[in-house]
Scaffold this motif. Structure first.
Motif, PDB file in Angstrom:
ATOM      1  N   ILE A 286     -19.828  -6.967  -1.708  1.00 16.03           N
ATOM      2  CA  ILE A 286     -18.467  -7.309  -1.885  1.00 16.03           C
ATOM      3  C   ILE A 286     -17.689  -6.115  -0.535  1.00 16.03           C
ATOM      4  N   ALA A 287     -17.971  -5.018  -1.007  1.00 15.68           N
ATOM      5  CA  ALA A 287     -17.166  -3.794  -0.259  1.00 15.68           C
ATOM      6  C   ALA A 287     -18.097  -4.770   1.797  1.00 15.68           C
ATOM      7  N   ALA A 290     -15.426  -7.449   2.308  1.00 11.96           N
ATOM      8  CA  ALA A 290     -13.771  -6.382   2.220  1.00 11.96           C
ATOM      9  C   ALA A 290     -13.498  -5.932   3.752  1.00 11.96           C
ATOM     10  N   VAL A 333     -15.868   0.734  -6.647  1.00 11.38           N
ATOM     11  CA  VAL A 333     -16.344  -0.702  -6.209  1.00 11.38           C
ATOM     12  C   VAL A 333     -14.865  -1.042  -5.941  1.00 11.38           C
ATOM     13  N   VAL A 337     -13.961  -1.508  -1.329  1.00  8.92           N
ATOM     14  CA  VAL A 337     -12.898  -1.992  -1.072  1.00  8.92           C
ATOM     15  C   VAL A 337     -11.810  -2.179  -0.257  1.00  8.92           C
ATOM     16  N   CYS A 340     -13.006  -0.257   2.968  1.00  8.88           N
ATOM     17  CA  CYS A 340     -13.801  -1.253   3.928  1.00  8.88           C
ATOM     18  C   CYS A 340     -12.690  -2.215   4.190  1.00  8.88           C
ATOM     19  N   LEU A 341     -11.712  -2.198   3.855  1.00  6.88           N
ATOM     20  CA  LEU A 341     -10.221  -2.848   4.316  1.00  6.88           C
ATOM     21  C   LEU A 341      -9.590  -2.634   5.731  1.00  6.88           C
TER      22      LEU A 341
END
Length: 427
Positions: A286-287, A290, A333, A337, A340-341
């Protein structure tokens, strides 16, 4: 402060990338971009592919003195070689030509990468991994330089952002691939390095040799008329060491910000009591998604990179702050995210900013310096976090300190931008 910048005249920021030296069809253009992206992913393959088989390597070399420290070194030594040698690769790129060096080192990448299939000495395997890093330094420098040569303006921003997206996505793919094929034995993943043998002949035939685009000191001039490039005379100027130093220092720090979540996410989740490898893998994926989303957002914004850097570092800092305060896995998490965005936008912003400072004849050397700064930051990232963890008493505390540093970097860049006289470009 890392990455502090000072004003410089407008002429110091140049963007004289050569357009594609030959007219190409849509299919040929797609092949060119695909090859450059594939080449850019090879150093990522080298960084993560064998990570899942390190325990099996550890068992195999259990009788070798110092194996506990030497086996992990087999994973990290290519990044160290890349960081140390990328500046020299950049000089060679400018002197020998981008395409020729790319093709040769892509072949050598397969030779050095598959060497552990036949080597029985742990020391020899580590030496071959160091040589993989040498090849990676040239490949990454050549691919990034060619993107700068072939494209200009928004198209350059688009493809540099695409390079980040491909690298981020490929890291997840290669990790899964390494784990899958590693089930057959710790040596098996090394066969994947042979894929570069398929890329080399395609690069030799499909990538055109770029030609320099000349510019005056005051503005980029010239254009494409009937497929032929018309260039104005170019005045000689020294290599922009001063302009590039700030962005390279910022990139070194930015690489630590970029790699913190991929490297430490599993440990942070473990500290919160999450031990299920499937859950940890999903959270990391998920990360990573992102990061790709951030790169896409950067490409779509169509804005100059330098004014965006304070906001991008601020987003990274907010993500670290949420992770620091998180007392449960979902909130951790969520913070990852957000971080990492920001890092998805950070890497293409830094790279595009560096490219804008480089003329054609300096681009190989400049890209090599930038690559060295980035992979140097990658190499020291876990070491810095380890030191901060010892100082703060916890890994999440170390992440909090890094978030504070990112916030200070954002504030410093924003202050420098406000103090910069109008009409001057960033350094």
């Amino acid at each position: 402060m890392p990455g502090s910048v000072s004003p410089t005249p407008p002429s110091a920021t140049v963007d004289d990338a050569a357009p594609s030296p030959v007219a190409v069809s849509g299919r040929a253009h797609l092949l060119r971009v695909t090859l450059l992206m594939a080449g850019s992913c090879l150093p990522i393959l080298g960084a993560v592919l064998i990570a899942p088989v390190l325990p099996k390597m550890q068992d195999h070399f259990a009788s070798t003195p110092g194996a506990k420290a030497l086996v992990p070194l087999a994973l990290t030594v290519p990044a160290l070689s890349l960081a140390l040698l990328a500046p020299f690769a950049g000089v060679i790129v400018d002197r020998l030509g981008r395409k020729r060096l790319l093709v040769v080192t892509t072949v050598l990448y397969a030779v050095f990468g598959t060497a552990p299939l036949w080597l029985d000495s742990l020391g020899a395997i580590i030496a071959s991994r160091a040589l993989v890093g040498v090849a990676e330094a040239a490949i990454m420098t050549c691919c990034t330089t060619l993107i700068g040569d072939y494209y200009t303006g928004h198209r350059r921003v688009k493809y540099l952002a695409l390079q980040t997206m491909c690298a981020s996505a490929s890291a997840t793919v290669f990790f899964v691939l390494g784990g899958a094929v590693g089930a057959a034995g710790w040596r098996v993943p090394f066969w994947v390095y042979a894929v570069s043998l398929a890329l080399a002949p395609l690069m030799a035939s499909a990538l055109p040799s770029p030609a320099a685009r000349a510019a005056t000191d005051e503005a980029t001039v010239g254009g494409t008329v009937g497929g032929t490039y018309e260039a104005a005379p170019r005045l000689q100027r020294p290599f922009p060491w001063r302009q590039l130093a700030g962005i390279c220092a910022l990139t070194f720090f930015g690489a630590m910000v970029f790699y913190t979540v991929p490297v430490e996410m599993a440990y942070l989740l473990d500290d919160l009591g999450v031990e299920n490898s499937g859950v940890i893998g999903l959270a990391t994926a998920i990360a990573s998604a992102a990061t790709v989303g951030g790169a896409i957002a950067f490409a779509r914004l169509k804005r100059a990179p330098d004014p965006m850097l304070p906001a991008v570092f601020a987003i990274c800092a907010v993500g670290f702050g949420v992770m620091f305060l998180a007392e449960n896995a979902p909130l951790l998490v969520a913070g990852a995210v957000v971080n990492c965005l920001g890092t998805g936008m950070l890497l293409p912003a830094l790279l595009t900013s560096a490219m804008s400072r480089l003329a054609f004849e300096d681009r190989g050397r400049g890209t090599g310096l930038w690559t060295a700064a980035f992979f140097g930051g990658e190499f020291v990232c876990p070491l810095v976090l380890l030191a901060l963890e010892a100082w703060m008493g916890s890994l999440v505390g170390a992440v909090g300190v890094l978030g504070l540093a990112a916030a200070l970097a954002a504030a410093g860049l924003w202050t420098a931008a406000r103090q910069r006289p109008r009409g001057t470009g960033p350094q």
